[in-house]
Design an enzyme around this catalytic site. Structure first.
Site, PDB file in Angstrom:
ATOM      1  CG  HIS B 322      -2.093  -0.919   1.044  1.00 27.78           C
ATOM      2  ND1 HIS B 322      -1.978  -2.272   1.272  1.00 27.78           N
ATOM      3  CD2 HIS B 322      -3.380  -0.711   0.649  1.00 27.78           C
ATOM      4  CE1 HIS B 322      -3.148  -2.852   1.041  1.00 27.78           C
ATOM      5  NE2 HIS B 322      -4.008  -1.933   0.652  1.00 27.78           N
ATOM      6  N   GLY B 323       2.081   1.150   0.418  1.00 25.83           N
ATOM      7  CA  GLY B 323       2.931   2.330   0.414  1.00 25.83           C
ATOM      8  C   GLY B 323       4.236   2.029   1.130  1.00 25.83           C
TER       9      GLY B 323
END
Lengths: 405, 412, 48
Positions: B322-323
């Site tokens: 997600h990051g």
């Protein structure tokens, strides 16, 4: 389980032709209502463009609405005075009852209509200048009043970010004069060149505003949905709305509370202590003091490079063509704060003002500079009612002189 | 969000116009395929420029040829390259700065000079699709033979930016069906357009929640208890509505082209346990992770301890996807631990010695069990939601702030 | 005859529902365009 419920239901109603007809009907009906509202107008009379009607509170003021209000409220035999510029000209710090533009109207008397279209973060180009172009041919005479703050002439005709939609609204609905339309196409290369210097997100925002207004010129969605916002309910959550969340915009209060004149006087901030260094930093940031200090001549005079750049910007500005009808007010900084500045800063500040005023006057603009006292300000830059009234007196005198010439 | 720009709307409806028009030509299938390919490349180029295009084309070519050659060593090598490019573009800076914190000597080397500053748009999505393609081909599935079809699979613009992550076994037949049958007046257009509008409405609500959350979170503790819970729910719905809006639009626009894309959400906030939540939330990602990480690591056929470890590891990777930041890692680990807890609870407590005592209890107390069932439904739902929503605090805010916000939910 | 009428009405009602739904979607599409014009990043006030 029941994912995408709507789709499941709609897949049982197998008549895409009727559905499509429905979509076209619904959309088309909205377009027709929007067109009608743009033509007839719904926006009520106003004293100034308040916070609730600014784009950062999710409201799109449309050129059709404002020109309609002016047309219906002011006979074409009158002289039209439009106020543009920043929050200072908008009268932030002055309750509606004692608003400077009301006093201006009073001073000018019959035969003059005054509309305050200045907005927070506004500049010379913006709502007022666009309206001036739209209505210019219809009225006996139109004057534009703005402040001479830093940045006032640095903008293309659509003005600052918060007011650009207004210009493009008028542009795509063919409300502008042929002159201005031609100017826009002539200067396309210049504007695009300037645009390249901006950040990517600012560039995207600009493209978005233009494209959205182009489509609005076809589908009239802004007029319809701001009408519903204005009269029935606001469909967008707005952080500043407080208790008026979701209510019709027209009942939202002005940001300056109505107070008694005596209370108003006691509210001024002009005696707060000043941190000279911090204030100098603020000034350098927002007024072009750096133009003075960075000068190669050693800080003795205003940089010629700065002045020639300013001259070029004034020349490039469409408004210079009608400069004889434009009055620029120099407000400056509150004398209380001015006195707290170091001597060299004071000199710089004054020198910049003088050279700017001379430059504007050489291009045919009128410049007024009322003598303000410390108690005329509500903060370092914004006038209270006392200051506003002084401004009104000075501007009224100038308009009367110009009009009689 | 790219779909909610005027540029995209003009692009999309212009494209759809041409797409429907192409239906009147005898060579409509080829024409439409070409149109989709050109539009996808133009779309991606508009948002990433030449450099981004170069990367997706290079990785796409490698994947395509490795799939055609079908040599498992080559496929493994390409999987490694594709995964490495994701790590390089997305995580170099993160890995380096994390290492620099451990070994301060490293911080004298300016990382930004040699590591990429911004990852190319959508790299996380297409890399996962390429890996899926290669693994499935290696496992014996028939590869895509037409380069044009592969190009469309790799760059299909409605799903390019934020999923759903496609499976080629499903996508290619659907694409072929779509280009052969799409019409302006059709059920596909009707359902697709409705889906797009539903997506827009969700996005508008989510935008308002974003504003509300942005204004209230900094002064979270000053609100009354009920308002704090409202803000807590607003954070959860903001991300759900935003993300599912994107999926709705992607699915809707594809459907308008006649192409059916797999669903990505299935009412995740109705889940009654964490396992069920992950079967309903971002389905295309969770199923990817299940098929290509979890099952490849042994699934549930390993020892309970190893199983628990695998679950946490898989979810740490999911978080990191997600990051590139520690809060995502933590969020992933948090969900991993939750799943392990759920798994152990199911295996060891509810199903003691292989005999379900819940079932046993139900059979002996029939009248009482339906009442208990309702209570069980409610309690498990509440626990799951509090767990998942608290996870969003970790997802969005620094750890100490998340903890203090969570604590503030329980004291006046 | 009765059967024919029922069929006819069922079709008419489902058509009407679909038309109303379509109109509603059309209105929402129009509103969406307006909403998209509004979501401009907030800007910092520089009032002078």
């Amino acid at each position: 389980m029941f994912n995408n419920l709507f789709s499941v239901i709609i897949e049982h109603f197998r008549s895409p032709r009727i559905f499509l007809l429905g979509v076209i009907f619904g959309f088309g009906l909205c377009v027709i209502f929007g067109m009608k509202l743009a033509h007839d107008g719904y926006y009520g009379a106003f004293e100034r463009v308040q916070g609730p009607y600014q784009i950062d509170n999710h409201f799109l003021l449309s050129a059709s609405q404002i020109s309609k209000v002016i047309r219906s409220g002011c006979d074409t035999e009158n002289v039209l005075v439009l106020i543009g510029g920043s929050s200072i000209m908008n009268g932030v710090g002055q309750p509606i009852r004692y608003l400077w533009s009301k006093k201006l109207k009073e001073n000018l008397g019959d035969g003059y209509c005054v509309y305050n279209l200045a907005g927070p973060a506004g500049a010379l180009n913006g709502f007022a200048s666009t309206t001036m172009d739209i209505l210019g041919a219809e009225y006996k005479e139109v004057f534009l009043v703005s402040d001479m703050s830093e940045g006032v002439v640095h903008y293309p005709p659509d003005g600052v970010m918060s007011q650009k939609h207004y210009f493009w609204d008028a542009y795509y609905k063919n409300m502008l004069s042929t002159d201005l339309m031609n100017y826009v196409s002539e200067k396309k290369a210049l504007f695009q060149g300037n645009r390249k210097k901006l950040s990517e997100s600012a560039r995207n925002d600009l493209e978005k505003i233009e494209l959205s207004m182009l489509l609005d010129g076809l589908f009239y969605y802004n007029d319809l949905w701001t009408y519903i916002d204005y009269n029935y309910f606001t469909s967008y959550y707005t952080q500043n709305a407080g208790a008026w969340q979701w209510t019709p915009r027209k009942i939202w209060p002005d940001y300056d509370f109505e107070v008694d004149f005596e209370v108003l006087k006691s509210l001024t901030h002009y005696t707060q202590p000043v941190d000279s260094e911090a204030f100098k930093a603020t000034l350098s940031k927002y007024s072009n003091l750096s133009a003075y200090y960075d000068d190669s001549s050693g800080g003795e005079e205003v940089s010629s490079r700065y002045l020639s750049k300013l001259a070029r910007q004034i020349e490039d500005n469409y408004l210079t063509r009608v400069s004889s009808n434009i009055i620029l007010a120099y407000i400056g900084v509150s004398p209380y704060y001015f006195d707290h500045m170091a001597e060299d800063v004071q000199k710089g500040y004054e020198d910049i003002y003088k050279s700017k005023a001379e430059l504007f006057e050489s291009y045919g603009y009128s410049v007024v500079r009322p003598r303000f006292e410390a108690e005329d300000f509500i903060d370092p830059f914004h006038l209270n009612t006392l200051g506003g009234w002084k401004l009104a007196d000075e501007v009224a005198d100038r308009i009367l002189t110009l009009d009689n010439d | 969000m790219i779909f909610t720009t005027f540029w995209f709307l003009v692009f999309m409806f212009g494209f759809l116009g041409l797409y429907y028009l192409a239906g009147y030509f005898a060579v409509k299938i080829r024409l439409r395929m070409l149109l989709i390919a050109v539009a996808s490349v133009a779309f991606y180029h508009h948002f990433t420029g030449d450099a981004g295009i170069l990367l997706i084309v290079t990785l796409g070519c490698l994947t395509y040829f490795a799939g055609r050659i079908k040599n498992s060593i080559l496929i493994n090598l390409v999987i490694f390259c594709v995964a490495l490019s994701l790590v390089f573009y997305k995580y170099t800076l993160f890995i380096f700065s994390s290492l620099a914190e451990l070994f301060p000597a490293l911080s004298s080397i300016p990382a930004s000079e040699w590591s990429p500053v911004v990852a190319p748009l959508a790299i996380s999505f297409f890399v996962f699709e390429f890996i899926h393609y290669l693994v499935d081909v290696k496992d014996g599935n028939k590869p895509i033979s037409s380069p044009l079809e592969f190009l469309i699979f790799a760059s299909f613009f409605p799903t390019l930016v934020a999923g759903p992550i496609k499976r080629f076994e499903h996508f290619i037949p659907s694409l072929k069906h779509g280009v052969a049958n799409a019409k302006l007046i059709s059920l596909d257009t009707q359902v697709g357009f409705l889906r797009v509008i539903v997506g827009f409405c969700k996005k508008f609500v989510s935008d308002m929640l974003t504003l509300y959350v942005a204004g209230t979170v900094p002064i979270f503790a000053s609100y009354a208890l009920i308002d704090r819970w409202l803000i807590f729910a607003a954070i959860a719905f903001k991300i759900y509505l935003d993300f599912s809006a994107y999926s709705d639009m992607a699915i809707g626009f594809s459907r308008m082209m006649g192409v059916k894309i797999q669903e990505n959400f299935n009412w995740p906030y109705l889940a009654r346990n964490i396992k069920e939540f992950w079967r309903r939330w971002h389905i295309s990602l969770s199923s990817w992770i299940r098929d290509y990480l979890y099952i490849k690591m042994g699934g549930n056929r390993v020892s309970p301890l190893r199983h628990g470890f695998n679950l946490i590891l898989v979810f740490v990777i999911c978080g990191l996807w997600h990051g590139a930041a520690w809060n995502y890692v933590l969020w992933g680990a948090y969900h991993g631990v939750g799943l392990v807890f759920h798994q152990y609870f199911e295996t060891f407590i509810l199903n003691l010695k292989g005999k379900s005592f819940v079932l046993d209890f139900k059979q002996r107390n029939r009248k009482f069990s339906s009442f208990l069932g309702a209570i069980n439904w409610g309690v498990s739902w509440v626990i799951t939601m509090v767990f998942v929503w608290a996870g969003w605090l970790l997802f969005f805010y620094p750890v100490d702030q998340s903890i203090s916000m969570f604590k503030a939910l329980f004291h006046v | 005859m009765k059967n024919y009428l029922t069929k006819y009405f069922a079709k008419a009602i489902s058509g009407l529902i679909l038309f109303v739904l379509g109109s509603f979607v059309g209105v929402l599409a129009h509103y969406s365009l307006h909403r998209l014009s509004l979501s401009i990043e907030p800007f910092i006030y520089v009032s002078f």
